[in-house]
Design an enzyme around this catalytic site. Structure first.
Site, mmCIF file in Angstrom:
data_model
loop_
_atom_site.group_PDB
_atom_site.id
_atom_site.type_symbol
_atom_site.label_atom_id
_atom_site.label_comp_id
_atom_site.label_asym_id
_atom_site.label_seq_id
_atom_site.Cartn_x
_atom_site.Cartn_y
_atom_site.Cartn_z
ATOM 1 N N THR A 88 6.419 111.386 18.260
ATOM 2 C CA THR A 88 7.115 112.020 17.142
ATOM 3 C C THR A 88 8.538 112.372 17.570
ATOM 4 O OG1 THR A 88 6.436 114.248 17.790
ATOM 5 C CG2 THR A 88 4.939 113.018 16.345
ATOM 6 N N GLU B 185 1.647 109.844 12.816
ATOM 7 C CA GLU B 185 0.213 110.034 12.998
ATOM 8 C C GLU B 185 -0.632 109.124 12.103
ATOM 9 O OE1 GLU B 185 2.256 113.971 14.024
ATOM 10 O OE2 GLU B 185 2.502 112.333 12.570
ATOM 11 N N LYS C 210 10.062 130.916 0.050
ATOM 12 C CA LYS C 210 9.240 131.929 -0.608
ATOM 13 C C LYS C 210 10.131 133.081 -1.037
ATOM 14 C CE LYS C 210 4.732 134.115 -0.459
ATOM 15 N NZ LYS C 210 3.487 134.335 0.313
ATOM 16 N N TRP D 209 6.798 130.487 -4.643
ATOM 17 C CA TRP D 209 7.261 129.338 -3.888
ATOM 18 C C TRP D 209 8.299 128.543 -4.662
ATOM 19 C CZ3 TRP D 209 6.232 129.567 0.967
ATOM 20 C CH2 TRP D 209 5.022 130.080 1.443
#
Length: 539
Positions: free
Chosen positions: A180, A327, A435, A440
């Protein structure tokens, strides 16, 4: 049924036997190089023979440090087919991270493009496991270098066996690994098997994914060091597709030249690539014939709705939105319309296709919220969980595995919603959601709206601390050249208020020259957060 092993050897042999005359085109430092799959297979076998002479055995890791070119493509099959592990190293990582992953993977041999040798020379004393360096160059002589022992790729191939015979391997044998890009901490390694790569490649040929086929001319712009160029080189060899490899640091001008000259039918890259290409098309310095394109694939981060619309309506280039990660090998979803959605008004179709799309066949997904699996209403948010034959089940020798792979599911860290049609839309990364006052706000939705504005070249939105609301969104905008000094931030406040609830609208818009980006072209919100952490509390 036969217990037939799904390995890369069978994929290579198919191209070698059935498509020997098909062409591979590679842009090198010396110019355009062309050869056939017959030549490719011969050189691939020679490379396996050469690596064996350097002591590479089954299970050994061989690192590649290279651009998208024919030698890198040879390594894609030569290394795994002999039973070794292909480790593609991201050339844009910091020296610290390059040394870390080469050591962590325990690379034994490094294959290095000539122009990238200085990067490895700087860290050679830190590399603990490398026993040989192989320089890939068009020149007959090796460049002067402090690397040792060092070999010429072409000289090794000339001395090696083009009849090298590959062993029979179990399909669960590791064939490759990729790390990654590490937004926090050290990069994490993911190991792919022959079976997982075989299955993923097959999926890329399905009509409802990328529909790769022999009739395609495929140009992966996404780097071959980044999740194996999204698996396109493997599938293209298997299917006998003509491949066009754009080589060292291709510019938008180079990419458009290759599309036009080689009649590319499908190409793939991250949104920043398509922004750059679009900017060049918009300048209109010369007429470009891009009529050969049947699809531009965009992934890596959310594709702005405005980009999709401009490519399709103005330039007639079909735009295909996809989603995945290291992944997941990486393809997870592709945004295609269902048959009964084809007759919807264009704006509605665009709304659907700007989402990440439908889960590809072979994978399973859950969107898991605070109270369990979310409703399929396109509203309730949750983390996207995945499992399937090309989804990793752990990180390579990394304790962080237990935080991410839980009870047979990969927890992606991506926040998503899913609608009644099963269409997945990414709302944000868990760490990037804003937030505000307990509610949200999706930074991705705000960014996509801003990038649909005709004056905007790039935009990013982050959450920064606020004394009353805990967090508030802060927008960063890079204006197109023609609009610099002519557009004020109030224009964007009004523009966003027409599209979002008032409390979603960012508290401020900051004009900057460039959005900081990661090694693979993603916006680096962490850098912006570090620089502007006190912006609203001080203002």
């Amino acid at each position: 049924m036969m217990n037939h092993q799904l390995t890369l050897r069978t994929m290579l042999e198919r191209a070698e036997k059935i498509f020997p005359a098909k062409e591979i085109v590679s842009r090198t430092l010396s110019g355009i190089f062309r050869y056939t799959y017959a030549d490719y297979a011969s050189r691939t076998r020679r490379l396996s023979s050469a690596l064996e002479s350097l002591g590479i055995k089954k299970g050994d890791r061989v690192g590649t440090f290279a651009w998208n070119n024919h030698r890198h493509l040879e390594a894609y099959f030569a290394i795994p087919c002999m039973g070794a592990v292909l480790h593609t190293i991201n050339i844009r990582l910091s020296s610290e991270h390059i040394a870390y992953i080469a050591n962590h993977a325990e690379d034994k041999v490094l294959l290095i493009d000539e122009d990238l040798v200085p990067i490895i020379e700087k860290i050679k004393d830190q590399l603990k496991t490398v026993t040989a360096y192989v320089i890939m160059t068009d020149k007959p002589e090796l460049p002067a270098t402090s690397l040792s022992p060092v070999y010429s790729y072409e000289q090794l191939l000339a001395q090696s066996d083009d009849g090298y015979q590959y062993p029979d391997l179990d399909e669960q044998t590791p064939m490759g690994m990729c790390y990654t890009s590490a937004t926090t901490g050290n990069p994490k390694g993911v190991v792919y098997t022959h079976r997982s790569t075989y299955m993923h490649s097959m999926t890329l040929g399905l009509a409802d994914t990328m529909a790769l086929s022999e009739s395609d001319t495929v140009m992966p712009i996404v780097p071959m060091f980044h999740v194996n160029a999204w698996g396109m080189p493997f599938a293209s060899v298997w299917f006998g597709s003509k491949q066009v490899l754009p080589g060292q640091a291709p510019t938008p001008d180079v990419l458009l030249d290759l599309i036009e000259q080689e009649k590319v039918t499908i190409t793939a890259g991250v949104p920043t690539v398509w922004l750059g290409v679009l900017q060049l098309l918009e300048k209109g310095d010369r007429t470009r014939n891009v009529s050969s394109l049947r699809a531009v694939v965009c992934g890596g981060s959310a594709a702005p709705r405005g980009i999709i619309q401009t490519y399709e309506e103005k330039y007639g280039i079909p735009f295909l939105h996809a989603y995945g990660m290291t992944e997941s090998s990486p393809v997870v979803t592709v945004s295609r319309l269902k048959s009964y959605q084809q007759d919807l008004p264009y704006e509605q179709k665009l709304d659907i296709r700007a989402k990440q799309g439908l889960l590809v066949p072979g994978l399973e997904a859950r969107v898991y919220g605070q109270n369990g699996d979310v409703k399929w209403d396109g509203q309730e948010m949750g983390e996207l969980w995945l499992r399937g034959p090309w989804i990793a089940d752990e990180y390579y020798k990394d304790e962080r595995s237990k935080e991410t792979f839980v009870d047979g599911w990969y927890h992606s860290g991506d926040v998503a919603v899913i609608d009644s049609e099963g269409t997945i839309k990414l709302v944000d990364r868990t760490k990037d959601l804003v937030k505000s006052g307990g509610e949200w706000i999706s930074s991705v939705d705000l960014e996509n709206a801003l990038m649909a504005h005709p004056a905007v070249f790039e935009a990013s939105v982050i959450g920064v601390p606020h004394p009353k609301w805990d967090e508030r969104p802060l927008a960063f905008v890079v204006l197109k050249e023609a609009y610099k000094g002519k557009v004020e931030k109030e224009e964007f406040f009004s523009y966003l208020q027409e599209r979002f609830a008032k409390w979603w609208v960012p508290d401020d818009v900051v004009f900057i020259e460039e959005i900081p980006k990661s090694s693979v072209g993603k916006f680096l919100k962490r850098t912006l957060r570090d620089q502007y952490v006190d912006y609203l509390t001080k203002s």
